[in-house]
Write a protein that holds these residues in place. Sequence first.
Motif: not given
Length: 188
Positions: A1, A3-4, A75, A77, A91, A96, A98
């Motif tokens: 996981f 940053r994307s 988790r 997203v 962070e 994650t 995105a």
Amino acid sequence: FGRSSSMVGRRSDHVTDSIDRRFDRVSKGYAQHRPVCPSALVEKIVSRCASRELAWEPGCGSGQVTRVLSPLIRRTVATDPAEQAIARAPELDGVTFAVGSASSVDLPDDSVDLIASGQSAHWFEPQAFAAEATRIGKKGAVVALWCYDRPRVMPAVDACIDQLYYEVLAGMWDRRRSYIDDRYRSLP
């Protein structure tokens, strides 16, 4: 996981492209000045989830809700169409971030326990978002969409704010602001 920088989902509609440009221009101020989400609200929403494995937060901005949500879900997203907003997100363990729209996310069918979005659902394409939420949500998944309105302080101050909002700035607001004005009661 983590940053994307890759895009999650599609940014195919003109509304999303307009939104990412708008919020990219103001991302620094938005990250600094957007109200903090009340932890009691998020805790109440998460308490409704049968499982707390995976959440999707479309329209996450720079992570104001994500900061409160992430300790409560294994988790998360978190997606937003504004690349600069994502760049300003913190962070967080298990998160994650995105770039992506609320119309499509790269998550498996029937995998998400919670879909949560604070102060952004009025920007979504409602039918596309509903279809995506239905696709990725587990049976019994919680979908929580909320907003905040103008501050209410005391009658004299409220009257000044309302005059500015309804008279001085009349016609300046995006048409989707009306969903916030009625506290999402008419949100499709």
